[in-house]
Design a protein around this motif. Structure first.
Motif, PDB file in Angstrom:
ATOM      1  N   ALA A  59       0.831  -1.208   0.000  1.00 39.25           N
ATOM      2  CA  ALA A  59       0.000   0.000   0.000  1.00 39.25           C
ATOM      3  C   ALA A  59       0.868   1.260   0.000  1.00 39.25           C
ATOM      4  O   ALA A  59       0.586   2.220  -0.724  1.00 39.25           O
ATOM      5  CB  ALA A  59      -0.932   0.001   1.210  1.00 39.25           C
ATOM      6  N   ARG A  60       1.944   1.247   0.795  1.00 39.60           N
ATOM      7  CA  ARG A  60       2.837   2.422   0.828  1.00 39.60           C
ATOM      8  C   ARG A  60       3.434   2.670  -0.551  1.00 39.60           C
ATOM      9  O   ARG A  60       3.578   3.815  -0.978  1.00 39.60           O
ATOM     10  CB  ARG A  60       3.964   2.187   1.840  1.00 39.60           C
ATOM     11  CG  ARG A  60       3.511   2.190   3.294  1.00 39.60           C
ATOM     12  CD  ARG A  60       4.659   1.792   4.200  1.00 39.60           C
ATOM     13  NE  ARG A  60       4.231   1.681   5.599  1.00 39.60           N
ATOM     14  CZ  ARG A  60       4.947   1.131   6.545  1.00 39.60           C
ATOM     15  NH1 ARG A  60       6.131   0.629   6.263  1.00 39.60           N
ATOM     16  NH2 ARG A  60       4.510   1.066   7.778  1.00 39.60           N
ATOM     17  N   ALA A  64      -8.092   6.953  -0.705  1.00 35.14           N
ATOM     18  CA  ALA A  64      -7.156   6.354   0.251  1.00 35.14           C
ATOM     19  C   ALA A  64      -6.241   7.418   0.858  1.00 35.14           C
ATOM     20  O   ALA A  64      -5.990   7.414   2.075  1.00 35.14           O
ATOM     21  CB  ALA A  64      -6.335   5.274  -0.443  1.00 35.14           C
ATOM     22  N   LEU A  65      -5.739   8.340   0.024  1.00 35.25           N
ATOM     23  CA  LEU A  65      -4.819   9.370   0.518  1.00 35.25           C
ATOM     24  C   LEU A  65      -5.520  10.357   1.443  1.00 35.25           C
ATOM     25  O   LEU A  65      -4.938  10.791   2.450  1.00 35.25           O
ATOM     26  CB  LEU A  65      -4.181  10.107  -0.661  1.00 35.25           C
ATOM     27  CG  LEU A  65      -3.160   9.306  -1.475  1.00 35.25           C
ATOM     28  CD1 LEU A  65      -2.666  10.125  -2.665  1.00 35.25           C
ATOM     29  CD2 LEU A  65      -1.980   8.885  -0.609  1.00 35.25           C
ATOM     30  N   ARG A  74      -4.541  -2.938  -4.209  1.00 37.51           N
ATOM     31  CA  ARG A  74      -4.047  -3.828  -5.255  1.00 37.51           C
ATOM     32  C   ARG A  74      -4.176  -3.039  -6.545  1.00 37.51           C
ATOM     33  O   ARG A  74      -5.217  -3.001  -7.187  1.00 37.51           O
ATOM     34  CB  ARG A  74      -4.874  -5.128  -5.302  1.00 37.51           C
ATOM     35  CG  ARG A  74      -4.052  -6.274  -5.886  1.00 37.51           C
ATOM     36  CD  ARG A  74      -4.643  -6.923  -7.105  1.00 37.51           C
ATOM     37  NE  ARG A  74      -4.786  -6.058  -8.250  1.00 37.51           N
ATOM     38  CZ  ARG A  74      -3.809  -5.716  -9.084  1.00 37.51           C
ATOM     39  NH1 ARG A  74      -2.574  -6.113  -8.878  1.00 37.51           N
ATOM     40  NH2 ARG A  74      -4.044  -4.953 -10.131  1.00 37.51           N
ATOM     41  N   ILE A  75      -3.104  -2.334  -6.861  1.00 27.57           N
ATOM     42  CA  ILE A  75      -3.115  -1.430  -8.014  1.00 27.57           C
ATOM     43  C   ILE A  75      -1.939  -1.777  -8.897  1.00 27.57           C
ATOM     44  O   ILE A  75      -0.787  -1.613  -8.510  1.00 27.57           O
ATOM     45  CB  ILE A  75      -3.009   0.044  -7.566  1.00 27.57           C
ATOM     46  CG1 ILE A  75      -4.212   0.415  -6.692  1.00 27.57           C
ATOM     47  CG2 ILE A  75      -2.938   0.966  -8.767  1.00 27.57           C
ATOM     48  CD1 ILE A  75      -4.124   1.788  -6.082  1.00 27.57           C
ATOM     49  N   GLU A  94      -0.288 -10.439  -8.599  1.00 27.62           N
ATOM     50  CA  GLU A  94      -1.626  -9.880  -8.385  1.00 27.62           C
ATOM     51  C   GLU A  94      -2.429 -10.752  -7.426  1.00 27.62           C
ATOM     52  O   GLU A  94      -3.051 -10.265  -6.471  1.00 27.62           O
ATOM     53  CB  GLU A  94      -2.349  -9.775  -9.732  1.00 27.62           C
ATOM     54  CG  GLU A  94      -3.786  -9.275  -9.636  1.00 27.62           C
ATOM     55  CD  GLU A  94      -4.485  -9.322 -10.984  1.00 27.62           C
ATOM     56  OE1 GLU A  94      -5.691  -9.623 -10.995  1.00 27.62           O
ATOM     57  OE2 GLU A  94      -3.831  -9.077 -12.013  1.00 27.62           O
ATOM     58  N   MET A  95      -2.431 -12.048  -7.661  1.00 23.95           N
ATOM     59  CA  MET A  95      -3.194 -12.964  -6.810  1.00 23.95           C
ATOM     60  C   MET A  95      -2.627 -13.010  -5.389  1.00 23.95           C
ATOM     61  O   MET A  95      -3.379 -13.144  -4.416  1.00 23.95           O
ATOM     62  CB  MET A  95      -3.195 -14.360  -7.434  1.00 23.95           C
ATOM     63  CG  MET A  95      -4.039 -14.482  -8.696  1.00 23.95           C
ATOM     64  SD  MET A  95      -5.803 -14.101  -8.418  1.00 23.95           S
ATOM     65  CE  MET A  95      -5.904 -12.404  -9.011  1.00 23.95           C
ATOM     66  N   SER A  96      -1.298 -12.894  -5.255  1.00 20.29           N
ATOM     67  CA  SER A  96      -0.689 -12.871  -3.922  1.00 20.29           C
ATOM     68  C   SER A  96      -1.160 -11.653  -3.135  1.00 20.29           C
ATOM     69  O   SER A  96      -1.444 -11.744  -1.929  1.00 20.29           O
ATOM     70  CB  SER A  96       0.841 -12.858  -4.035  1.00 20.29           C
ATOM     71  OG  SER A  96       1.320 -14.028  -4.647  1.00 20.29           O
ATOM     72  N   GLU A  97      -1.241 -10.519  -3.816  1.00 17.08           N
ATOM     73  CA  GLU A  97      -1.705  -9.293  -3.153  1.00 17.08           C
ATOM     74  C   GLU A  97      -3.160  -9.426  -2.740  1.00 17.08           C
ATOM     75  O   GLU A  97      -3.550  -9.001  -1.641  1.00 17.08           O
ATOM     76  CB  GLU A  97      -1.505  -8.090  -4.081  1.00 17.08           C
ATOM     77  CG  GLU A  97      -0.040  -7.734  -4.302  1.00 17.08           C
ATOM     78  CD  GLU A  97       0.138  -6.540  -5.230  1.00 17.08           C
ATOM     79  OE1 GLU A  97      -0.882  -5.972  -5.665  1.00 17.08           O
ATOM     80  OE2 GLU A  97       1.296  -6.181  -5.525  1.00 17.08           O
ATOM     81  N   VAL A  98      -3.997  -9.994  -3.624  1.00 15.93           N
ATOM     82  CA  VAL A  98      -5.413 -10.183  -3.298  1.00 15.93           C
ATOM     83  C   VAL A  98      -5.553 -11.145  -2.121  1.00 15.93           C
ATOM     84  O   VAL A  98      -6.360 -10.930  -1.208  1.00 15.93           O
ATOM     85  CB  VAL A  98      -6.197 -10.698  -4.524  1.00 15.93           C
ATOM     86  CG1 VAL A  98      -7.632 -11.045  -4.134  1.00 15.93           C
ATOM     87  CG2 VAL A  98      -6.201  -9.661  -5.628  1.00 15.93           C
ATOM     88  N   ALA A  99      -4.755 -12.213  -2.131  1.00 16.48           N
ATOM     89  CA  ALA A  99      -4.806 -13.190  -1.038  1.00 16.48           C
ATOM     90  C   ALA A  99      -4.455 -12.525   0.291  1.00 16.48           C
ATOM     91  O   ALA A  99      -5.088 -12.788   1.331  1.00 16.48           O
ATOM     92  CB  ALA A  99      -3.838 -14.343  -1.323  1.00 16.48           C
TER      93      ALA A  99
END
Length: 590
Positions: A2-3, A363-364, A391-392, A408-413
């Motif tokens: 996210a950062r 978000a910001l 997840r961008i 991508e899937m790792s971030e969603v998980a």
């Protein structure tokens, strides 16, 4: 993740500060403030009371611009107390470091006096924690010269009058020239050598120099030391004694100055706790002044902090994009999310239309509110979130053996495992790294899970190209459709950057490709292929419908038999056993 995705301290592409949120908010005047601001950005507050205290302090600073300006001017002359004390504790501090410590201490009373004009709880707490460090400044100002050398071994560090022994040795040095001059004068008179002179070098020390024309006048007590082309150099016992006195004093001065300096440095080390508390408070004042400056310069608003789960933003703006965007006016947008009927916003629209910018700005703004900063909006009510997930975009991680889709899937998980009801989730194009049907299925399943899972149900912004997800609004509670307004101009399109209610079922992919600069030949061919594919798809649907209508439905036949027999039977005339047999017979058709 996210950062990095939200570009809090550096940009994704160039890893530069310019273009990050830190670049927008950093108006700090001290190194301590810069470090604290970065830590604020990376670790926002989750305690509403502490957030409100910061916001109240920033509000008071914005309301007193004169005092704010004076504070910033004083802070610009404050040295890095934290780094200076680190050197003091490790005994590596130089005379200039201690002087910097003292000069900063001399500014602290002015800071404390200015802070008295504010009644903010946080500003008052900071004022109470700031010590004037008088013990350090008094000692350093009395002991160390105004412009000390870098290294204590260079000498001339301690002021005259601070140490009697040092002053006595310095008097010997200053009187040394007179001693040497007296010896030279006496020797000239005794020997009759008119051009006799005394010199000095590091190899031989002090020496008497006599030219060739006066060799016959040289007395017996002169000891030859060196012969040159046109002169001789000699020493005498008296000259040697004088040399030892003068040079011994110089060495003693260097040693004594080092000892005195070490004592001053060690005393400063005993003030560690006071200096640390002061440094933290000064750094916080610097950051709050930085927030106030950003708020005034960029027309930010004080947000309301809530705990009811609602995020309500009116005319919100992206803090970075609005400053970087020079050619056109930034289009603000509203946002409303809660924990009931507006939990998830499904946002459709073409690429480059502003979906990602919109989601990032939400978000910001939330993050800015939770670090105690004013926000770029006309109005903002922010309920404190415990985590922000994004997840961008995605890229291959070849070193870890992961493809774009795997990343991508790792971030969603990670999101679905760790997000809670009080989290804020930003999802941009989930499922794009695989086949269309796989992608749609994953995107829909993720949306359903986040929206309906009891432990989640968190506030979510979900941008997608899959128009099939528009139907979620009718099927799931809490899901709302939004889209980016687009205006057609002939064969081209114009993005209005406005988020409006309702979904869209057009991708405008070819139009975006045209805007990106693809040659017309490719664009025209793409349009032809799109028309063919749409026509073939339409024919396939019609054919499927025709086949379905032509086929015999066994279910319909069974339903017809059951209905017909029920119409022809009077169950009131049947016995219980006959009725049971009748029902069993009907069950054969069900």
């Amino acid at each position: 993740t996210a950062r990095r995705n939200l570009e809090l301290t550096e940009t994704l592409r160039n890893k530069e500060k310019k273009g990050s949120l830190l670049w927008v908010l950093d108006h700090t005047k001290t190194s301590m403030g810069k470090r604290m601001l970065k830590s604020f950005l990376e670790q926002p507050l989750v305690n509403p009371a502490k957030i409100i205290d910061r916001l109240d302090a920033v509000e008071q600073l914005t309301m007193k611009p004169v005092e704010l300006g004076e504070l910033k001017e004083i802070l610009s002359g404050v040295y890095d107390l934290e780094r200076l004390m680190t050197r003091v504790m490790y005994k590596t501090a130089t005379p200039r470091d201690l002087k910097s410590l003292s000069l900063t201490a001399l500014k602290l009373p002015d800071i404390k006096e200015l802070l008295k004009s504010f009644d903010s709880k946080l500003l008052n707490n900071c004022n109470n924690k700031i010590s004037t460090l008088e013990a350090i400044s008094n000692l350093v100002e009395n002991a160390i010269v105004d412009e000390p050398p870098v290294n204590v071994k260079d000498g001339n560090v301690i002021k005259d009058g601070f140490n009697e022994q040092l002053d006595g040795l310095r008097n010997i040095i200053s009187g040394g020239k007179g001693i040497i001059d007296d010896i030279a004068e006496r020797e000239r008179e005794k020997t009759g050598i008119k051009n006799l002179k005394i010199g000095y070098n590091r190899v031989f020390g002090y020496y008497i120099e006599v030219t060739r024309s006066y060799y016959d006048l040289v007395p017996d007590n002169y000891i030859r030391k060196q012969t040159l082309a046109n002169c001789e150099r000699f020493i005498t016992d008296e000259l040697k004694v004088a040399e030892n006195t003068i040079l011994g004093a110089s060495d003693k001065i260097v040693t004594l100055e080092q000892e005195i300096f070490a004592e001053i440095r060690d005393f400063a080390a005993t003030q560690l706790r006071l200096v640390q508390e002061t440094a933290t408070a000064v750094a916080q004042i610097d950051v709050l002044c930085s927030f106030a400056t950003a708020a005034v310069n960029n027309n930010y608003t004080k947000p309301e902090i809530a705990i009811d789960g609602i995020i309500d933003i009116k005319n919100g703006r992206h803090p970075v994009v609005e400053l970087m965007q020079k050619d056109e006016v930034f289009v603000p947008n509203d946002t409303y999310l809660d924990l009931t009927s507006n939990r998830m916003a499904v946002i459709t629209g073409p690429n480059m239309s502003g979906k990602s910018t919109y989601m990032r700005q939400v978000a910001l703004i939330t993050l800015m509110a939770q670090i105690g900063c004013f926000v770029p909006a006309d109005y903002a009510k922010i309920s404190v979130v415990d985590q922000i997930f994004t997840r961008i975009g995605a890229s291959d991680d070849l070193t870890a053996g992961q493809s774009t889709f795997m990343v991508e899937m790792s971030e969603v998980a990670d999101i679905v495992k760790h997000a809670t009801k009080n989290s804020l989730v930003i999802l941009d194009e989930v499922g794009r790294g695989t086949s269309t049907f796989d992608g749609i299925s994953i995107a829909r399943a993720v949306s359903e899970y986040i929206s309906t899972n009891r432990s989640m149900g968190c506030k979510t912004l979900f941008a997608t190209h899959y128009h099939e997800l528009i139907s979620l609004e009718k099927e799931l509670d809490g899901v709302r459709n939004f889209s980016v307004a687009v205006k057609r101009q002939g064969d081209s399109i114009k993005f209005l950057r406005k988020i409006v209610p309702g979904g869209v079922d057009e991708s405008y992919g070819i139009e975006v490709a045209k805007l990106a600069g693809l040659p017309n030949k490719i664009i025209n061919r793409a349009k032809e292929l799109l028309e063919q594919l749409e026509a073939e798809n339409k024919k396939a649907r019609i054919a499927a419908q025709q086949i379905e209508s032509d086929q015999i439905s066994f279910d319909k036949i069974s339903d017809s038999i059951v209905t017909d027999r029920l119409r022809k039977t009077n169950i009131d005339e049947m016995t219980d056993s006959e009725l049971r047999d009748f029902v069993k017979d009907l069950l054969r058709y069900v």
